[in-house]
Design an enzyme around this catalytic site. Structure first.
Site, PDB file in Angstrom:
ATOM      1  CG  ASP A 190       0.005   4.912  -6.922  1.00  0.00           C
ATOM      2  OD1 ASP A 190      -0.834   4.459  -6.117  1.00  0.00           O
ATOM      3  OD2 ASP A 190       0.031   6.117  -7.279  1.00  0.00           O
ATOM      4  CG  ASP A 278       1.752   4.651   1.587  1.00  0.00           C
ATOM      5  OD1 ASP A 278       1.673   5.793   2.087  1.00  0.00           O
ATOM      6  OD2 ASP A 278       0.835   4.117   0.939  1.00  0.00           O
ATOM      7  CD  GLU A 280      -1.491   6.886   2.510  1.00  0.00           C
ATOM      8  OE1 GLU A 280      -2.705   7.177   2.655  1.00  0.00           O
ATOM      9  OE2 GLU A 280      -1.066   6.171   1.579  1.00  0.00           O
TER      10      GLU A 280
END
Length: 393
Positions: A190, A278, A280
């Site tokens: 990625d 994503d 986080e």
């Protein structure tokens, strides 16, 4: 005037003058009869073509009325009852009844035809009048009573007609597509704008089969190299997907999802992985963006629903075990989504509570790949190339 003598000749004038009142009356009646006969002949000659024309009009109408389905069904239903009544009557009465019925029908027919002829002679026939006369002149047919077997069949048919139709057969769902076979893990990477320009042909030659590319971050940041990296990977034969770095406290989930998808330009072309959310910890505070577990659940669900609405795909969720435990409470609400799990320094990652398995594993952020300057993130897809290609459909 001299009285008539036997010696005077009888001229016509003399004869007329000499006729009696009775003879004069007879002669006048004869002349009137001749005049009436002549007039009648003229009327018949005048009416004959009209009658013929009316009969031609009536013939198809009568046939159509007699052959109409409703008339046939009426006769079929009434005939058994008429026959049953006739069976109970003496034969002379039945014959007399039939005779009177036929005579009455004939009389009705005659009246209908005569009325039609008179109306035609006066004003000419119209189509509704012809149809009305045809209905009045129709003579019901005499039908014999059906045999017991026929009667039973008719009753069974009537019973079936009264029953409700069977429910429609529900179409069977198509058989699910067979699962692609498992295979050895597939290697991928990625990247983001931090990786700079990439030689994707060298990445492909280094054995990498897929990549995820950062498209957007929060509310305002867009990877300036996104299109170059994303399409460059596809052109080199890699399967590619886009990811969004979520910042739940900066704006609504729907706003971030729409902006992400506008940039990502998702295409169902067989070479594109589902969009990625994503998740986080807050890069600034290290926490959960000042939100409760329930608020994080709702924000994540709203984002995923918008992605599903616009692409038809369940988004891939990227997270590490500690974030999922602390900020998402180990919920299993998103177990149906593919999981991209970040877990470094282990031989095999532990699946966080709330998921039954992982699909992608980011196992280091210090990898070295041909065609990329500096270190990069390395990943595995655990189920083999066939299933990776199926996920990209």
């Amino acid at each position: 005037m001299n009285p008539e003598t036997p010696d005077q000749p009888r001229t016509p004038e003399n004869h007329d003058n000499a006729s009696t009142p009775k003879q004069a009356s007879t002669s006048a009646a004869h002349r009137a009869d001749q005049a009436l006969r002549t007039a009648a002949d003229r009327v018949r000659a005048w009416l004959a073509p009209l009658v013929e024309r009316v009969l031609r009009w009536l013939a198809p109408l009568l046939r159509r009325v007699q052959d109409a389905p409703v008339v046939r069904r009426f006769r079929e239903r009434v005939a058994p009852h008429v026959a049953a009544v006739q069976d109970k009557l003496p034969e002379p009465v039945v014959r007399a009844s039939r005779t009177r019925s036929m005579q009455a029908g004939a009389a009705v027919a005659a009246v209908g035809v005569v009325g039609l002829v008179i109306g035609t002679a006066v004003a000419g026939p119209s189509q509704p009048e012809v149809e009305e006369a045809a209905m009045a002149a129709s003579i019901p047919e005499q039908q014999a009573a059906p045999a017991p077997e026929q009667q039973a069949a008719l009753e069974q048919h009537a019973t079936l007609q009264q029953q409700p139709p069977p429910p429609p057969v529900e179409p069977q769902a198509a058989a699910p597509e067979p699962e692609a076979p498992l295979g050895p893990p597939v290697e991928g990477i990625d990247v983001s704008n931090h990786n700079g320009p990439i030689d994707w042909s060298k990445v492909a030659a280094d054995g990498k089969k897929f990549t995820f590319v950062l498209a957007t971050d929060g509310t305002s940041f867009t990877n300036p190299r996104y299109s170059e990296q994303y399409h460059g990977a596809k052109d080199a034969g890699l399967i590619a997907g886009a990811y969004h770095f979520a910042r739940p406290s900066s704006s609504s989930a729907e706003e971030q999802a729409n902006r992400f998808l506008d940039v990502a330009d998702y295409q169902s072309d067989g070479k594109t992985l589902p969009p990625v959310l994503d998740l986080e910890v807050d890069p600034n505070s290290g926490g959960c963006y000042g939100m409760s577990v329930d608020q994080m659940h709702q924000w994540t669900k709203t984002f995923n629903d918008k992605v599903k609405e616009r692409t038809g795909k369940e988004p891939i969720i990227y997270a590490n075990p500690s974030f999922w435990r602390e900020c998402m409470g180990g919920t299993n609400t998103f177990d149906g989504h593919p999981l991209w799990l970040a877990s470094y320094g282990v031989d095999s990652p532990s699946v966080p509570n709330g998921f039954s398995n992982w699909h992608f594993w980011q196992y280091t952020d210090e990898g070295s790949v041909a065609g990329i300057n500096g270190s990069t993130d390395l990943n595995q897809f655990k189920e083999g190339m066939a299933r990776l290609e199926k996920l990209a459909r």
